[in-house]
Motif scaffolding. Structure first.
Motif: not given
Length: 310
Positions: A68-75
């Motif tokens: 959750e620390r990187f997937v939302p940022r990528i999205e």
């Protein structure tokens, strides 16, 4: 002759096999994984295949909080297809491997199509200095591990992610037997087309990187599924990455690059980022007069549910 597909470029950003001592460019922290994934998308990757690493020491982790620390940022920064691993690592339980996919319900997940020996233990002999205490036993220990993906495991993933979440799969096939396993699930009605088959070549325990094996895999898939019922992508491990991908693309296939699969850009030259590998294969494909698929074109080809569907 039919017009060939535009080529889908997948990028596997970090994986769970390579360790920090093998390359200073391997993304380990959530910030590094996000940065490299976004960079890969910016230069042409339509699909981003994602694993998580413990930011303290770089070891693979299934922890949803780390994802959750990187997937939302990528999205938020790209329109790429997010593809979350269900393979995790050979040391994770099935429940650990599914923890984040079941929470996120992504458009796509990877799915390994059989149990196998899976190892890079000979690589430990080439490393004289290790950054972290966990790395050497992790790599050497692969010699005595089995990567478990039983028929029951696979059926469970197909039901809880495929049927219940609408997730579609990158079917990872390390030999022709895995294609027959996939055909079994098609016959059972647990898998429906279009299929996205990732042929994997050059992993110790799977099929070798010989060009003849790529021809055999493609012919076997044609026989089992019919050319119009699946799309075929090629993953070449290590130094076999670019030659096998080029051959696969000439045969009408799609391609996968990334630091999960190879740490190098060329002979003796470490890739500084996943984006460098994406840019290189894109340049090769365009020199062959092949067009690159956008994320939305990939979604259409693979019948994905869309990034906003949960």
């Amino acid at each position: 002759m039919p017009v060939p597909d535009k080529v889908i470029i997948s990028c596997a950003v970090t994986g769970s096999v390579h360790t920090p001592s093998m390359s200073p460019h391997l993304p380990l922290t959530p910030e590094q994984i996000a940065e490299q994934a976004i960079g890969a998308a910016e230069v042409g990757a339509a699909i981003l295949h994602l694993h998580a690493r413990d930011p303290a020491d770089g070891r693979p982790t299934p922890d949803p909080a780390v994802f959750e620390r990187f997937v939302p940022r990528i999205e938020a920064a790209t329109d790429a297809v997010i593809n979350i691993t269900t393979g995790g690592s050979t040391r994770m339980t099935l429940e650990e491997r599914l923890a984040y996919p079941l929470r996120r319900k992504p458009e796509m997940c990877s799915l390994n199509m059989g149990s196998m020996n899976f190892s890079i233990h000979p690589a430990a002999r080439r490393i004289t200095e290790w950054k972290h205490d966990w790395e050497k036993p992790y790599i050497e220990g692969m010699e005595d591990l089995i990567f478990r993906n039983t028929f029951r495991d696979i059926a469970h993933i197909l039901r809880v992610l495929g049927d219940e979440c609408g997730t579609r799969f990158e079917f990872e096939c390390y030999d022709t037997g895995h294609l027959y396993n996939l055909a079994h699930f098609v016959d059972e009605g647990l898998v429906r087309g279009p299929l996205f088959i990732q042929g994997i070549f050059g992993i110790l325990g799977g099929q070798g990187p010989d060009p003849e094996n790529l021809v055999t895999m493609r012919a076997t898939a044609d026989r089992l599924f019919g050319r119009g019922a699946y799309r075929f992508s090629v993953l070449g491990a290590g130094r076999h990455q670019m030659p096998l991908l080029t051959m696969g693309a000439v045969m009408g296939g799609h391609v996968r690059v990334g630091l999960e699969d190879s740490l190098y850009l060329g002979r003796g030259q470490l890739a500084r980022s996943c984006a460098e590998q994406v840019a290189k294969i894109r340049r090769i494909l365009e020199e062959l007069s092949l067009e690159i698929a956008t994320p939305d074109e990939a979604r259409a080809m693979l019948a994905l549910k869309g990034r906003d569907a949960r």
